[in-house]
Design a protein around this motif. Structure first.
Motif, PDB file in Angstrom:
ATOM      1  N   LEU A   1       0.825  -1.215   0.000  1.00  0.00           N
ATOM      2  CA  LEU A   1       0.000   0.000   0.000  1.00  0.00           C
ATOM      3  C   LEU A   1       0.859   1.264   0.000  1.00  0.00           C
ATOM      4  CD1 LEU A   1      -2.857  -1.048   2.460  1.00  0.00           C
ATOM      5  CD2 LEU A   1      -3.138  -0.379   0.056  1.00  0.00           C
ATOM      6  N   VAL A   2       1.996   1.222   0.714  1.00  0.00           N
ATOM      7  CA  VAL A   2       2.919   2.368   0.668  1.00  0.00           C
ATOM      8  C   VAL A   2       3.349   2.611  -0.782  1.00  0.00           C
ATOM      9  CG1 VAL A   2       5.168   3.280   1.395  1.00  0.00           C
ATOM     10  CG2 VAL A   2       3.814   1.903   3.008  1.00  0.00           C
ATOM     11  N   LEU A   3       3.781   1.544  -1.434  1.00  0.00           N
ATOM     12  CA  LEU A   3       4.314   1.691  -2.791  1.00  0.00           C
ATOM     13  C   LEU A   3       3.215   2.078  -3.789  1.00  0.00           C
ATOM     14  CD1 LEU A   3       6.780  -1.372  -2.846  1.00  0.00           C
ATOM     15  CD2 LEU A   3       7.248   1.002  -2.197  1.00  0.00           C
ATOM     16  N   ALA A   4       2.022   1.509  -3.628  1.00  0.00           N
ATOM     17  CA  ALA A   4       0.924   1.839  -4.535  1.00  0.00           C
ATOM     18  C   ALA A   4       0.520   3.305  -4.389  1.00  0.00           C
ATOM     19  CB  ALA A   4      -0.274   0.928  -4.260  1.00  0.00           C
ATOM     20  N   THR A   5       0.596   3.827  -3.145  1.00  0.00           N
ATOM     21  CA  THR A   5       0.276   5.237  -2.928  1.00  0.00           C
ATOM     22  C   THR A   5       1.319   6.131  -3.593  1.00  0.00           C
ATOM     23  OG1 THR A   5      -0.745   4.652  -0.818  1.00  0.00           O
ATOM     24  CG2 THR A   5      -0.223   6.980  -1.180  1.00  0.00           C
ATOM     25  N   VAL A   6       2.583   5.760  -3.438  1.00  0.00           N
ATOM     26  CA  VAL A   6       3.657   6.517  -4.093  1.00  0.00           C
ATOM     27  C   VAL A   6       3.459   6.506  -5.608  1.00  0.00           C
ATOM     28  CG1 VAL A   6       6.140   6.494  -4.578  1.00  0.00           C
ATOM     29  CG2 VAL A   6       5.319   6.224  -2.222  1.00  0.00           C
ATOM     30  N   GLU A   7       3.085   5.359  -6.149  1.00  0.00           N
ATOM     31  CA  GLU A   7       2.837   5.278  -7.597  1.00  0.00           C
ATOM     32  C   GLU A   7       1.615   6.092  -8.014  1.00  0.00           C
ATOM     33  OE1 GLU A   7       4.849   0.910  -8.577  1.00  0.00           O
ATOM     34  OE2 GLU A   7       2.667   1.137  -8.675  1.00  0.00           O
TER      35      GLU A   7
ATOM     36  N   ALA B   1       1.991   7.600   4.824  1.00  0.00           N
ATOM     37  CA  ALA B   1       3.445   7.614   4.630  1.00  0.00           C
ATOM     38  C   ALA B   1       3.766   7.711   3.140  1.00  0.00           C
ATOM     39  CB  ALA B   1       4.076   6.364   5.248  1.00  0.00           C
ATOM     40  N   GLY B   2       3.059   6.910   2.338  1.00  0.00           N
ATOM     41  CA  GLY B   2       3.236   7.010   0.888  1.00  0.00           C
ATOM     42  C   GLY B   2       2.931   8.413   0.397  1.00  0.00           C
ATOM     43  N   GLY B   3       1.871   8.993   0.935  1.00  0.00           N
ATOM     44  CA  GLY B   3       1.500  10.360   0.573  1.00  0.00           C
ATOM     45  C   GLY B   3       2.585  11.364   0.948  1.00  0.00           C
ATOM     46  N   HIS B   4       3.090  11.278   2.176  1.00  0.00           N
ATOM     47  CA  HIS B   4       4.163  12.198   2.592  1.00  0.00           C
ATOM     48  C   HIS B   4       5.385  12.057   1.692  1.00  0.00           C
ATOM     49  CE1 HIS B   4       2.304  13.812   6.132  1.00  0.00           C
ATOM     50  NE2 HIS B   4       2.193  12.657   6.748  1.00  0.00           N
ATOM     51  N   LEU B   5       5.724  10.799   1.368  1.00  0.00           N
ATOM     52  CA  LEU B   5       6.937  10.560   0.572  1.00  0.00           C
ATOM     53  C   LEU B   5       6.809  11.122  -0.834  1.00  0.00           C
ATOM     54  CD1 LEU B   5       7.576   6.904   1.724  1.00  0.00           C
ATOM     55  CD2 LEU B   5       9.197   8.788   2.032  1.00  0.00           C
ATOM     56  N   ALA B   6       5.593  11.129  -1.364  1.00  0.00           N
ATOM     57  CA  ALA B   6       5.420  11.526  -2.761  1.00  0.00           C
ATOM     58  C   ALA B   6       4.763  12.893  -2.907  1.00  0.00           C
ATOM     59  CB  ALA B   6       4.607  10.454  -3.491  1.00  0.00           C
TER      60      ALA B   6
END
Lengths: 301, 301
Positions: free
Chosen positions: A55-61, A197-202
């Motif tokens: 889910l982290v990676l899918a959010t970043v994508e 977290a994915g959102g913050h990173l991207a």
């Protein structure tokens, strides 16, 4: 596109990348007592679908960010999830001998080492997050945001709080609201963390972060209701533990309050609302997040 | 100066400030199950000298930095120390019923809640550190440095590693080096963290950070050797647990290898070397750190 991976293949591909990273996540040069290292790695590499890091990676994508820079954070969430399983399985807690068809940590390494392996994985998750700053160009401010989220969502008012309420609830949950509190904190909080977290990173906008949070709470709760249903009617072989184990321990589940049909309808509603939040927040590349919502809440295992 | 506090008064004054902060450290508005909150606070407020947080503050003062901005970090190290005591006292670990003359956490709240209270305190320590960024003007980069240090020094290659080696060592430590490994990781690592965190917060130079690290390892080891001696010859009332409890459990201690006199000489040497490191690194205001070295390693309780 005919070459596009199915969502199942997508998850498998992500899981493989995550497992390769997890394998290297405890620096080989660190001086760690052998049994502690073994015990940590035993549970960290014990399989599972790696859904939270995916889910982290899918959010970043979904935001067209760098999945490489997100890997240490993706690994961190799996360390947190793994530590919580090790501690939950202890005789003092749920007293489970098997997890995913394998002996639980304490059955192999003993209760003391299992407690310590859990403590060490929890601590190491924060080290892993910092590596997104050290090894990639994630700004320190984002790292601090992510660490603050994790410390809340995995802590006393989050996952651990849910677990504590669950323990106490074994003496008798009488309201659906109590069960929802447990489900939301035991399960949804870490799902929400993964998405934020994915959102913050991207570089998600505040509106997108809100949408991710809403998606997380809805999908997390739907996932857990589905887990309750599977425990009642699922296939033992597919889920890797004896079915009806919750019922045997007289554990109160979602279908206990509203029946299986209404539970399934609730899952359907939560899933749609979660997906709608993502659609409304205009992510540049949301397809995998939307597919994951369906996958997670319609699984049969 | 005739109005200057003695080092004992200095520690008491710091401990009082730290306890006032710890009392407020779990936000009242957070939704935390009552028993979990109680269990966390029971151990967090169960007394002790608050030496580790006092070392954070003394280091900040040695560099004439802001002790106010350092308070959340000082509280964090006490949360880590407290969680480690709760888990160490569990029946699966050292199985202790009393600590500082009070019942241990699991004797009151049960093993499961004690495990969860420990997990929650460990997680909350990272939240607390972030509050030095949120509430004061500590830059995010310093926060990330501090979190990285804590995740190493409290984790698998630090405190938890020391505890794991100690557990395994109960099956027979045969070398002084093995015992030193345990002492350094179980005790010195958190002392080193306290000093380095104070240094990061107050803008220590690399040379000063090195000096703080050296001081920490030397004083931490000396402190632990003194603990071994006190357990053999100390006064039961002063230390709050039955003396010779280690010997009764046939635990190998420093004096077991070299005798009490050589242990005392080792303490003296370590203390002098630790102090000398501080003197050589030219801190603007080092007196309290130097006094603390003597206080910590010459205590009789």
């Amino acid at each position: 596109m005919s070459t596009e991976l199915t969502i199942k293949q997508y998850i498998e591909e992500k899981a493989a990348r995550i497992e390769a990273e997890l394998m290297e996540s405890l620096p080989a040069i660190w001086s760690i007592p052998d049994t502690l290292r073994e015990s940590m790695m035993y549970s960290l590499m014990a399989g599972g679908k790696r859904l939270r890091p995916t889910l982290v990676l899918a959010t970043v994508e979904a935001l067209r960010g760098s999945t490489e820079a997100a890997m240490p954070v993706a690994c961190a969430i799996e360390m947190i999830h793994t530590y919580s399983l090790i501690h939950d399985d202890l005789p003092a807690m749920d007293n489970d001998d098997y997890r995913r068809g394998k002996l639980t940590n304490h059955k192999i390494y003993g209760d003391a080492m299992a407690i310590l392996a859990g403590d060490a994985l929890l601590t190491h998750a924060f080290y892993s997050i910092v590596q997104s700053f050290r090894a990639y160009e994630v700004p320190a401010e984002q790292i601090v945001e992510i660490i603050e989220d994790l410390s809340k969502l995995a802590g006393a008012s989050g996952m651990v709080g849910g677990q504590a309420a669950d323990m106490q609830g074994e003496q008798g949950i009488t309201k659906l609201e109590e069960l929802e509190y447990i489900h939301i904190h035991k399960t949804s909080d870490l799902v929400v963390f993964s998405l934020k977290a994915g959102g913050h990173l991207a570089g998600a906008t505040p509106k997108q972060l809100q949408a991710l949070e809403k998606y997380g709470y809805h999908i997390g709760l739907a996932f857990q209701i589905q887990d309750d249903i599977l425990d009642l009617i699922g296939d033992e072989k597919k889920i890797g533990k004896p079915v009806k184990s919750d019922e045997k321990q007289q554990k109160v589940t979602y279908p206990y309050f509203v029946g299986i049909e209404a539970s399934q309808e609730k899952i359907r509603q939560l899933t749609e609302q979660g997906k709608q939040a993502i659609v409304n927040a205009h992510f540049p590349n949301p397809d995998r997040l939307l597919q994951l919502a369906d996958y997670l809440t319609k699984r049969d295992h």
